[in-house]
Design a protein around this motif. Structure first.
Motif, PDB file in Angstrom:
ATOM      1  N   ASN A  35     -53.850 -40.952  56.744  1.00  0.00           N
ATOM      2  CA  ASN A  35     -54.232 -40.046  57.835  1.00  0.00           C
ATOM      3  C   ASN A  35     -55.739 -39.806  57.828  1.00  0.00           C
ATOM      4  O   ASN A  35     -56.372 -39.769  58.880  1.00  0.00           O
ATOM      5  CB  ASN A  35     -53.484 -38.724  57.723  1.00  0.00           C
ATOM      6  CG  ASN A  35     -52.022 -38.856  58.057  1.00  0.00           C
ATOM      7  OD1 ASN A  35     -51.580 -39.868  58.603  1.00  0.00           O
ATOM      8  ND2 ASN A  35     -51.248 -37.850  57.718  1.00  0.00           N
ATOM      9  N   HIS A  81     -42.911 -48.980  54.238  1.00  0.00           N
ATOM     10  CA  HIS A  81     -43.704 -47.932  54.889  1.00  0.00           C
ATOM     11  C   HIS A  81     -45.057 -47.747  54.213  1.00  0.00           C
ATOM     12  O   HIS A  81     -46.040 -47.395  54.871  1.00  0.00           O
ATOM     13  CB  HIS A  81     -42.946 -46.615  54.913  1.00  0.00           C
ATOM     14  CG  HIS A  81     -41.834 -46.572  55.907  1.00  0.00           C
ATOM     15  ND1 HIS A  81     -41.999 -46.862  57.240  1.00  0.00           N
ATOM     16  CD2 HIS A  81     -40.524 -46.283  55.763  1.00  0.00           C
ATOM     17  CE1 HIS A  81     -40.853 -46.744  57.874  1.00  0.00           C
ATOM     18  NE2 HIS A  81     -39.927 -46.399  56.994  1.00  0.00           N
ATOM     19  N   ASP A  84     -47.208 -50.329  55.735  1.00  0.00           N
ATOM     20  CA  ASP A  84     -47.476 -50.082  57.147  1.00  0.00           C
ATOM     21  C   ASP A  84     -46.963 -48.680  57.499  1.00  0.00           C
ATOM     22  O   ASP A  84     -45.851 -48.532  58.022  1.00  0.00           O
ATOM     23  CB  ASP A  84     -46.799 -51.145  58.011  1.00  0.00           C
ATOM     24  CG  ASP A  84     -47.165 -51.011  59.478  1.00  0.00           C
ATOM     25  OD1 ASP A  84     -48.194 -50.377  59.801  1.00  0.00           O
ATOM     26  OD2 ASP A  84     -46.419 -51.538  60.312  1.00  0.00           O
ATOM     27  N   LYS A  86     -47.662 -46.486  59.751  1.00  0.00           N
ATOM     28  CA  LYS A  86     -47.710 -45.979  61.127  1.00  0.00           C
ATOM     29  C   LYS A  86     -46.345 -45.559  61.653  1.00  0.00           C
ATOM     30  O   LYS A  86     -46.205 -44.512  62.270  1.00  0.00           O
ATOM     31  CB  LYS A  86     -48.321 -47.022  62.056  1.00  0.00           C
ATOM     32  CG  LYS A  86     -49.774 -47.286  61.798  1.00  0.00           C
ATOM     33  CD  LYS A  86     -50.276 -48.425  62.664  1.00  0.00           C
ATOM     34  CE  LYS A  86     -51.638 -48.868  62.164  1.00  0.00           C
ATOM     35  NZ  LYS A  86     -52.053 -50.129  62.750  1.00  0.00           N
ATOM     36  N   GLY A  87     -45.332 -46.375  61.431  1.00  0.00           N
ATOM     37  CA  GLY A  87     -44.000 -46.060  61.928  1.00  0.00           C
ATOM     38  C   GLY A  87     -43.425 -44.806  61.294  1.00  0.00           C
ATOM     39  O   GLY A  87     -42.842 -43.960  61.978  1.00  0.00           O
ATOM     40  N   LYS A  89     -45.140 -42.384  59.895  1.00  0.00           N
ATOM     41  CA  LYS A  89     -45.977 -41.260  60.343  1.00  0.00           C
ATOM     42  C   LYS A  89     -45.542 -40.798  61.728  1.00  0.00           C
ATOM     43  O   LYS A  89     -45.402 -39.602  61.977  1.00  0.00           O
ATOM     44  CB  LYS A  89     -47.443 -41.678  60.359  1.00  0.00           C
ATOM     45  CG  LYS A  89     -48.379 -40.614  60.849  1.00  0.00           C
ATOM     46  CD  LYS A  89     -49.795 -41.143  60.964  1.00  0.00           C
ATOM     47  CE  LYS A  89     -50.657 -40.126  61.667  1.00  0.00           C
ATOM     48  NZ  LYS A  89     -51.914 -40.643  62.109  1.00  0.00           N
ATOM     49  N   SER A  90     -45.295 -41.737  62.609  1.00  0.00           N
ATOM     50  CA  SER A  90     -44.873 -41.407  63.970  1.00  0.00           C
ATOM     51  C   SER A  90     -43.518 -40.702  63.966  1.00  0.00           C
ATOM     52  O   SER A  90     -43.334 -39.686  64.643  1.00  0.00           O
ATOM     53  CB  SER A  90     -44.809 -42.685  64.801  1.00  0.00           C
ATOM     54  OG  SER A  90     -44.328 -42.410  66.087  1.00  0.00           O
ATOM     55  N   ALA A  91     -42.565 -41.220  63.209  1.00  0.00           N
ATOM     56  CA  ALA A  91     -41.238 -40.610  63.122  1.00  0.00           C
ATOM     57  C   ALA A  91     -41.324 -39.210  62.506  1.00  0.00           C
ATOM     58  O   ALA A  91     -40.636 -38.287  62.962  1.00  0.00           O
ATOM     59  CB  ALA A  91     -40.309 -41.496  62.298  1.00  0.00           C
ATOM     60  N   GLU A  93     -43.933 -37.144  62.600  1.00  0.00           N
ATOM     61  CA  GLU A  93     -44.549 -36.232  63.574  1.00  0.00           C
ATOM     62  C   GLU A  93     -43.554 -35.817  64.645  1.00  0.00           C
ATOM     63  O   GLU A  93     -43.500 -34.653  65.037  1.00  0.00           O
ATOM     64  CB  GLU A  93     -45.781 -36.887  64.198  1.00  0.00           C
ATOM     65  CG  GLU A  93     -46.948 -36.974  63.244  1.00  0.00           C
ATOM     66  CD  GLU A  93     -48.110 -37.814  63.759  1.00  0.00           C
ATOM     67  OE1 GLU A  93     -47.961 -38.482  64.804  1.00  0.00           O
ATOM     68  OE2 GLU A  93     -49.163 -37.792  63.101  1.00  0.00           O
ATOM     69  N   LYS A  94     -42.725 -36.737  65.104  1.00  0.00           N
ATOM     70  CA  LYS A  94     -41.708 -36.419  66.104  1.00  0.00           C
ATOM     71  C   LYS A  94     -40.689 -35.441  65.544  1.00  0.00           C
ATOM     72  O   LYS A  94     -40.271 -34.500  66.208  1.00  0.00           O
ATOM     73  CB  LYS A  94     -41.012 -37.678  66.586  1.00  0.00           C
ATOM     74  CG  LYS A  94     -41.852 -38.521  67.509  1.00  0.00           C
ATOM     75  CD  LYS A  94     -41.131 -39.785  67.918  1.00  0.00           C
ATOM     76  CE  LYS A  94     -42.036 -40.685  68.733  1.00  0.00           C
ATOM     77  NZ  LYS A  94     -41.387 -41.960  69.049  1.00  0.00           N
ATOM     78  N   ASP A  97     -41.974 -31.842  65.279  1.00  0.00           N
ATOM     79  CA  ASP A  97     -42.198 -31.117  66.550  1.00  0.00           C
ATOM     80  C   ASP A  97     -40.962 -30.469  67.074  1.00  0.00           C
ATOM     81  O   ASP A  97     -40.003 -30.216  66.841  1.00  0.00           O
ATOM     82  CB  ASP A  97     -42.728 -32.059  67.627  1.00  0.00           C
ATOM     83  CG  ASP A  97     -44.170 -32.425  67.361  1.00  0.00           C
ATOM     84  OD1 ASP A  97     -44.857 -31.705  66.627  1.00  0.00           O
ATOM     85  OD2 ASP A  97     -44.614 -33.448  67.898  1.00  0.00           O
TER      86      ASP A  97
END
Length: 97
Positions: A35, A81, A84, A86-87, A89-91, A93-94, A97
């Motif tokens: 990050n 992970h 890579d 990114k995947g 991290k995206s999951a 963050e979702k 939220d």
């Protein structure tokens, strides 16, 4: 040591650490450095990062979502992970939220 070098070192440590529970702290640290690298570049010296724990790690583990997601990962997923993030991290963050 640069952030990029530290990320590579953490990837190697994760791949060579046998226990899933022993990888957890390394994986959180890798995500925090990743990050930081996304926001600031990966060529910075890691000694200049003062807020790794408070600013970069804390959002990863907030609300206990990370722990739930991590529990569902296999060792192979963790290594993938780490290479890579990114995947994941995206999951994460979702889910937060």
């Amino acid at each position: 040591m640069t952030v990029k070098e530290r990320l590579q070192e953490l990837r190697e440590q994760i791949a060579n650490t046998p226990g899933k529970n022993d990888k957890k702290g390394l994986f959180i640290e890798l995500l925090a450095y990743n990050n930081y690298a996304v926001a600031n570049g990966d060529d910075r010296d890691i000694t200049s990062i003062k807020e790794l724990d408070s600013y970069w790690k804390k959002p990863i583990t907030k609300h206990g979502v990370f722990d739930k997601m991590y529990d569902d990962l296999t060792d192979e997923h963790i290594i993938n992970h780490a290479n890579d993030p990114k995947g994941f991290k995206s999951a994460l963050e979702k889910a937060q939220d």
